[in-house]
Write a protein that holds these residues in place. Structure first.
Motif, PDB file in Angstrom:
ATOM      1  N   ARG A  81      22.190  25.582 -26.795  1.00 52.00           N
ATOM      2  CA  ARG A  81      20.874  25.863 -27.434  1.00 52.00           C
ATOM      3  C   ARG A  81      20.331  24.639 -27.725  1.00 52.00           C
ATOM      4  NH1 ARG A  81      18.525  27.546 -31.668  1.00 52.00           N
ATOM      5  NH2 ARG A  81      20.353  27.636 -33.170  1.00 52.00           N
ATOM      6  N   SER A  82      19.028  24.544 -27.935  1.00 50.43           N
ATOM      7  CA  SER A  82      18.165  23.343 -28.453  1.00 50.43           C
ATOM      8  C   SER A  82      16.915  23.928 -28.697  1.00 50.43           C
ATOM      9  CB  SER A  82      18.026  22.127 -27.705  1.00 50.43           C
ATOM     10  OG  SER A  82      17.380  22.470 -26.421  1.00 50.43           O
ATOM     11  N   VAL A  83      16.349  23.103 -29.653  1.00 50.69           N
ATOM     12  CA  VAL A  83      14.979  23.611 -30.240  1.00 50.69           C
ATOM     13  C   VAL A  83      14.117  22.231 -30.012  1.00 50.69           C
ATOM     14  CG1 VAL A  83      13.546  24.188 -32.223  1.00 50.69           C
ATOM     15  CG2 VAL A  83      15.842  25.263 -31.949  1.00 50.69           C
ATOM     16  N   SER A  84      12.848  22.404 -29.660  1.00 53.01           N
ATOM     17  CA  SER A  84      11.957  21.260 -29.194  1.00 53.01           C
ATOM     18  C   SER A  84      10.593  21.382 -29.783  1.00 53.01           C
ATOM     19  CB  SER A  84      11.977  20.800 -28.030  1.00 53.01           C
ATOM     20  OG  SER A  84      11.357  21.867 -27.130  1.00 53.01           O
ATOM     21  N   SER A  85       9.989  20.475 -30.027  1.00 52.70           N
ATOM     22  CA  SER A  85       8.482  20.381 -30.343  1.00 52.70           C
ATOM     23  C   SER A  85       7.887  18.960 -29.628  1.00 52.70           C
ATOM     24  CB  SER A  85       8.345  20.132 -31.898  1.00 52.70           C
ATOM     25  OG  SER A  85       7.103  20.152 -32.322  1.00 52.70           O
ATOM     26  N   SER A  86       6.551  19.429 -29.214  1.00 53.56           N
ATOM     27  CA  SER A  86       5.902  18.372 -28.571  1.00 53.56           C
ATOM     28  C   SER A  86       4.406  18.106 -29.094  1.00 53.56           C
ATOM     29  CB  SER A  86       5.674  18.608 -27.030  1.00 53.56           C
ATOM     30  OG  SER A  86       6.953  19.005 -26.434  1.00 53.56           O
ATOM     31  N   TRP A  87       4.052  17.009 -29.114  1.00 55.25           N
ATOM     32  CA  TRP A  87       2.545  16.641 -29.702  1.00 55.25           C
ATOM     33  C   TRP A  87       2.073  15.404 -29.152  1.00 55.25           C
ATOM     34  CZ3 TRP A  87       7.200  15.566 -31.881  1.00 55.25           C
ATOM     35  CH2 TRP A  87       7.466  14.562 -32.489  1.00 55.25           C
ATOM     36  N   ASP A 141      -1.745   9.216 -30.773  1.00 54.09           N
ATOM     37  CA  ASP A 141      -2.453   7.770 -30.145  1.00 54.09           C
ATOM     38  C   ASP A 141      -2.323   7.559 -28.635  1.00 54.09           C
ATOM     39  OD1 ASP A 141      -2.677   6.461 -32.642  1.00 54.09           O
ATOM     40  OD2 ASP A 141      -0.698   5.837 -32.710  1.00 54.09           O
ATOM     41  N   GLY A 142      -2.693   8.860 -28.074  1.00 50.14           N
ATOM     42  CA  GLY A 142      -2.781   8.756 -26.552  1.00 50.14           C
ATOM     43  C   GLY A 142      -1.380   8.913 -25.826  1.00 50.14           C
ATOM     44  N   GLN A 143      -0.328   9.328 -26.634  1.00 50.79           N
ATOM     45  CA  GLN A 143       0.856   9.306 -25.960  1.00 50.79           C
ATOM     46  C   GLN A 143       1.642  10.782 -26.068  1.00 50.79           C
ATOM     47  OE1 GLN A 143       3.296   6.275 -28.108  1.00 50.79           O
ATOM     48  NE2 GLN A 143       3.197   4.803 -26.211  1.00 50.79           N
ATOM     49  N   GLN A 144       2.440  11.229 -25.125  1.00 53.24           N
ATOM     50  CA  GLN A 144       3.006  12.718 -25.261  1.00 53.24           C
ATOM     51  C   GLN A 144       4.413  12.403 -25.894  1.00 53.24           C
ATOM     52  OE1 GLN A 144       1.596  15.493 -24.593  1.00 53.24           O
ATOM     53  NE2 GLN A 144       3.446  16.373 -25.124  1.00 53.24           N
ATOM     54  N   LEU A 145       4.621  12.762 -27.144  1.00 56.76           N
ATOM     55  CA  LEU A 145       5.925  12.743 -27.690  1.00 56.76           C
ATOM     56  C   LEU A 145       6.496  14.127 -27.849  1.00 56.76           C
ATOM     57  CD1 LEU A 145       4.502  11.009 -30.613  1.00 56.76           C
ATOM     58  CD2 LEU A 145       5.918   9.873 -29.115  1.00 56.76           C
ATOM     59  N   GLN A 146       7.725  14.152 -27.746  1.00 56.90           N
ATOM     60  CA  GLN A 146       8.649  15.268 -27.904  1.00 56.90           C
ATOM     61  C   GLN A 146       9.913  15.037 -28.485  1.00 56.90           C
ATOM     62  OE1 GLN A 146      10.912  16.988 -24.533  1.00 56.90           O
ATOM     63  NE2 GLN A 146      10.047  18.980 -25.155  1.00 56.90           N
ATOM     64  N   THR A 147      10.275  15.727 -29.574  1.00 55.65           N
ATOM     65  CA  THR A 147      11.598  15.822 -30.181  1.00 55.65           C
ATOM     66  C   THR A 147      12.360  17.200 -29.904  1.00 55.65           C
ATOM     67  OG1 THR A 147      10.814  14.314 -32.012  1.00 55.65           O
ATOM     68  CG2 THR A 147      12.847  15.700 -32.635  1.00 55.65           C
ATOM     69  N   ARG A 148      13.660  16.837 -29.503  1.00 56.21           N
ATOM     70  CA  ARG A 148      14.406  18.195 -29.155  1.00 56.21           C
ATOM     71  C   ARG A 148      15.813  17.888 -29.826  1.00 56.21           C
ATOM     72  NH1 ARG A 148      18.083  18.773 -24.533  1.00 56.21           N
ATOM     73  NH2 ARG A 148      17.118  17.018 -23.911  1.00 56.21           N
TER      74      ARG A 148
END
Length: 113
Positions: free
Chosen positions: A24-30, A33-40
């Protein structure tokens, strides 16, 4: 014999539930500055700190987050946490939540006749 089969089936369900918790993991994307970021962030821990994965334009880096700032420890200058509190809420719940061992303990099943 019927009771033994039912017991083994119930035990297998318990082990399956434990195995699914490990992944199990939880992630968020946004975008920033024109870059696609994600933290999981994972429910798994390494040395008491949650495993965290951060990516910029699909290039992922893995590390640990011991202080739950949602950034890989030691990489605060390279990554940023999600910009909104709403995005960070579930990540923080996972970070502050209980840890899961990478490998569940094997449960012994004894059958008494």
């Amino acid at each position: 014999m019927k009771h033994v089969v039912i017991f083994l089936f119930a035990a297998s369900l318990t082990l399956t539930a434990q195995a699914s918790e490990i992944c199990r993991s939880v992630s968020s994307s946004w975008q920033e500055d024109g870059q696609q970021l994600q933290t999981r962030i994972s429910t798994q821990a390494r040395d008491g700190c949650k495993l965290i994965f951060q990516s910029v334009n699909d290039v992922e880096t893995e590390g640990v987050d011991c202080n739950c700032d949602l950034v890989i420890d030691g990489m605060e200058g390279q990554f940023s946490p999600p910009p909104s509190a709403r995005q960070a809420e579930r990540l923080l719940e996972t970070c502050h939540g209980p840890s899961t061992d990478p490998k569940p303990e094997r449960q012994e099943i004894y059958i008494v006749n």
